[in-house]
Design an enzyme around this catalytic site. Structure first.
Site, PDB file in Angstrom:
ATOM      1  N   ARG A 239       0.382  -1.064  -0.525  1.00  0.00           N
ATOM      2  CA  ARG A 239      -0.064  -0.320   0.258  1.00  0.00           C
ATOM      3  C   ARG A 239       0.648   1.562  -0.151  1.00  0.00           C
ATOM      4  O   ARG A 239       0.195   2.574  -0.003  1.00  0.00           O
ATOM      5  CB  ARG A 239      -1.018  -0.016   1.615  1.00  0.00           C
TER       6      ARG A 239
ATOM      7  N   GLY B 106     -10.490  -7.349  -1.918  1.00  0.00           N
ATOM      8  CA  GLY B 106     -10.578  -7.948  -1.220  1.00  0.00           C
ATOM      9  C   GLY B 106      -9.974  -9.826  -0.247  1.00  0.00           C
ATOM     10  O   GLY B 106      -8.840  -9.425  -2.096  1.00  0.00           O
TER      11      GLY B 106
END
Length: 402
Positions: A38, A359
């Site tokens: 991230r 997800g």
């Protein structure tokens, strides 16, 4: 519905203080970052703003601190990793109240191209409720706001939406723009044939997605645990498989809707069954493959079968756009990952635009080593689901249009 937001390429930030909402919600183990994806994903936007002479003030949440500041949720390790990746100092403004004396002093001392990272925005209780005075305090640090945290865009928080009540110069970063291009515009205006693949455990999580995608796609494929509620709705015996009895009528409605719209709705024709759920989840397990209408009463379906793998793979071959959200089975188990691997392979081998909706399916594709073969892997779980439902996401809505 095509979105056309102001981006970081459209704004002039030279000499200006720029508040950037990033997603630095990284996994930590004993204060060490175990996966920095991230952080690396945010680098293009950060580097662009540095190169343009902006004063870059970064904010993010990390984890779910329940009772205000907690050391284990501090962004301190992120500041260290970010400065290594940028090869320049990143000043960490360690204030429990986020916008405190350290933050104010650090921002006041900034020169063009400097980077400051604020403490975890969720250390303030107001953050998740989008309340003042926190939104105003965050905004007071900057003249421009850039939203680049798609994973938090479905939440109207102080740092994703509230700040724009005070800062009028707004833009999306590169990560957000890519999500809008792929997840938003590809679904709203797809190159056809458009195939959507939905999996995962619960029908309830995907109710609105099923309904919305049926109107947009040409073929809807349903696998994973949610398929068994559809199979039961067709009158099949599903044994001990996961079923949501309260959603049987809904599944019947969706099958009827597909028929009336002339859409193809594909369900598993065979299923991999076992005596029960694997324990531990990645432990050895005895399985057999049976037709979907012949699941023994004492067995549980845990993955799609081999004929279904071929059926779903064939449907993907002719597609021009494919969106996939949710694994086909218990992919954490090597034996029960076969269906998810088969779908990932089919997507990897097609020339279509392939979009993985965050997800578990994103985790599966990355874990199985197919990530470089996909056009786009969404960085948001809940956010990508809500986007596929056709919802307006607050964190995108608040950004200025071109």
């Amino acid at each position: 519905m095509k979105l056309n937001k102001v981006t970081v390429d459209d704004i002039n930030v030279k000499g200006k203080k720029v508040l950037v909402r990033v997603d630095f919600n990284v996994p930590l183990k004993e204060g060490v970052i175990t996966n920095d994806n991230r952080i690396t994903a945010a680098l293009p936007t950060i580097k662009k703003l540095i190169a343009d002479g902006g004063k870059v003030i970064l904010c993010s949440h990390l984890g779910k601190p329940k009772n205000g500041p907690e050391e284990k949720f501090s962004l301190a390790p992120v500041a260290v990793r970010l400065s290594e990746l940028l090869d320049q100092d990143v000043i960490f403004a360690n204030d429990d109240e986020v916008v405190g004396e350290n933050a104010k002093a650090a921002v006041a001392a900034m020169k063009d191209g400097d980077v400051v990272l604020l403490q975890n925005t969720r250390f303030r209780k107001e953050e998740t409720k989008n309340l003042e005075p926190f939104a105003g305090e965050l905004a007071s640090l900057a003249e421009v706001f850039v939203m680049d945290a798609f994973g938090s865009a479905h939440r109207a928080h102080c740092s994703t939406a509230g700040v724009t009540n005070h800062i009028k110069d707004t833009a999306v970063g590169y990560l957000m723009q890519k999500e809008i291009d792929y997840l938003g515009n590809a679904v709203e205006n797809p190159v056809r044939p458009f195939v959507a693949i939905l999996g995962g455990a619960k029908v309830a999580d995907k109710l609105n997605v099923i309904s919305n995608l049926l109107e947009k796609c040409d073929t809807l494929i349903i696998g994973g645990g949610m398929a068994y509620t559809f199979l039961k709705a067709k009158g099949y015996e599903v044994g001990k498989s996961l079923v949501d009895d309260s959603k049987i009528d809904y599944c019947k409605e969706m099958m009827a809707k597909a028929e009336s719209l002339g859409k193809q709705l594909l369900l598993p024709v065979d299923t991999t069954v076992a005596a029960g759920f694997p324990d531990p989840i990645d432990g050895p397990i005895d399985v057999e493959v049976v037709d979907s209408d012949k699941i023994p009463a004492d067995m549980e379906g845990l993955d799609i079968g081999t004929k279904t793998q071929a059926l779903f793979g064939e449907a993907v071959k002719s597609a021009k756009t494919v969106v996939w959200n949710g694994p086909m089975g218990v992919f954490e188990n090597p034996t029960l990952a076969a269906g998810t691997i088969a779908v990932a392979k089919a997507l990897a081998e097609t020339d279509a635009t392939t979009i993985i909706g965050g997800g578990d399916s994103a985790a599966a594709v990355i874990q199985l080593g197919f990530s470089d073969k996909m056009s786009h892997i969404s960085t948001g779980g809940g956010a990508s689901l809500e986007y596929l439902e056709g919802k307006v996401l607050p964190g995108i809505d608040v950004i200025a249009d071109k």
